[in-house]
Write a protein that holds these residues in place. Structure first.
Motif, PDB file in Angstrom:
ATOM      1  N   MET A  89      21.069  22.046  31.189  1.00 45.30           N
ATOM      2  CA  MET A  89      21.423  23.304  31.838  1.00 45.30           C
ATOM      3  C   MET A  89      21.345  23.174  33.360  1.00 45.30           C
ATOM      4  O   MET A  89      20.274  23.283  33.974  1.00 45.30           O
ATOM      5  N   GLY A  90      22.507  22.893  33.954  1.00 47.01           N
ATOM      6  CA  GLY A  90      22.589  22.690  35.388  1.00 47.01           C
ATOM      7  C   GLY A  90      22.224  23.913  36.207  1.00 47.01           C
ATOM      8  O   GLY A  90      22.048  25.014  35.685  1.00 47.01           O
ATOM      9  N   SER A  91      22.125  23.717  37.513  1.00 46.10           N
ATOM     10  CA  SER A  91      21.577  24.754  38.400  1.00 46.10           C
ATOM     11  C   SER A  91      22.626  25.440  39.279  1.00 46.10           C
ATOM     12  O   SER A  91      22.305  25.922  40.352  1.00 46.10           O
ATOM     13  N   LEU A  92      23.882  25.499  38.821  1.00 51.12           N
ATOM     14  CA  LEU A  92      24.913  26.125  39.650  1.00 51.12           C
ATOM     15  C   LEU A  92      24.666  27.617  39.870  1.00 51.12           C
ATOM     16  O   LEU A  92      24.882  28.143  40.962  1.00 51.12           O
ATOM     17  N   GLU A  93      24.231  28.313  38.832  1.00 51.98           N
ATOM     18  CA  GLU A  93      23.947  29.749  38.988  1.00 51.98           C
ATOM     19  C   GLU A  93      22.825  29.987  40.000  1.00 51.98           C
ATOM     20  O   GLU A  93      22.972  30.818  40.904  1.00 51.98           O
ATOM     21  N   PRO A  94      21.677  29.293  39.877  1.00 54.06           N
ATOM     22  CA  PRO A  94      20.647  29.459  40.911  1.00 54.06           C
ATOM     23  C   PRO A  94      21.122  29.062  42.306  1.00 54.06           C
ATOM     24  O   PRO A  94      20.702  29.662  43.294  1.00 54.06           O
TER      25      PRO A  94
END
Length: 221
Positions: A89-94
């Motif tokens: 689960m990558g961190s693009l949203e954060p």
């Protein structure tokens, strides 16, 4: 001889009025559909922002982890590649939420707006995919339905939980590009290498965001 009289005032006026009326009706129809699509999109945007505001003080461990990730990014303490505590689960949203916090301050609502924007971004992609698969009406109906959708879908589109909305956006983008490319190939037209690169990037970012993107990738293949 009367047929050769093209400058009869009554006839000219009638022809001009009819042409003007037809042109006017054509313009109305031309603008009606884009206005309807934009109206649905803006309504969905407003609903999501209002729902994000209502969830501002929601207590949830996943939300707390995302907020910590955003806080650490802003402080320069860490730049996590994945959601804290798990190897996926990558961190693009954060990342998007941290950029918004730079401009609007660090609050629970601003952190949630990062997820909300990705959720809203999915709607034009749903419309484009629907149009490619079944025409404009299918695209509009799909976007109307996904403007709210099921309760779980709607909540996940406004509450920061990691990477579900980024997965949806890049999964839809991959699916739409695959459909677009296959249509061009079936028509015997040349496909630009940039489109293949864009599809590959979308698929890769979707996989980084969340492995739940597999159904999108399998369908695109």
């Amino acid at each position: 001889m009367a047929r050769l009289h093209l400058e009869i005032p009554g006839l000219n006026i009638m022809e001009t009025d009819a042409h003007t009326t037809t042109q006017h009706r054509f313009d109305i129809r031309e603008w009606l559909w884009p206005s309807l699509v934009v109206g649905v999109f803006l309504l969905a945007l407003g609903i999501r922002v209002l729902k994000a505001i209502s969830f501002e003080f929601l207590i949830d461990p996943d939300i707390g982890i995302v907020q910590n990730m955003v806080k650490h990014m802003l402080e320069g303490r860490d730049f996590p590649v994945f959601f804290y505590g798990q190897p996926y689960m990558g961190s693009l949203e954060p990342i998007l939420s941290s950029l918004l916090c730079c401009f609007f301050g660090t609050t629970s609502l601003v952190v949630a707006l990062g997820t909300t924007l990705f959720g809203v971004l999915s709607l034009p992609l749903i419309y484009l995919w629907g149009c490619s698969a079944g025409g404009k009406r299918a695209g509009l109906l799909a976007m109307i339905y996904c403007s709210v959708g099921s309760y779980s879908f709607f909540v996940f589109s406004v509450v920061p939980r990691g990477g579900y909305m980024t997965m949806l956006v890049f999964g839809l983008l991959t699916l739409w590009l695959a459909l677009h490319i296959s249509r061009l190939l079936s028509e015997g037209r040349k496909v630009s290498s940039l489109k293949y690169i864009a599809m590959g990037l979308a698929a890769g970012l979707g996989w980084w965001s969340n492995q739940l993107v597999i159904p999108f990738l399998a369908t695109s293949a």
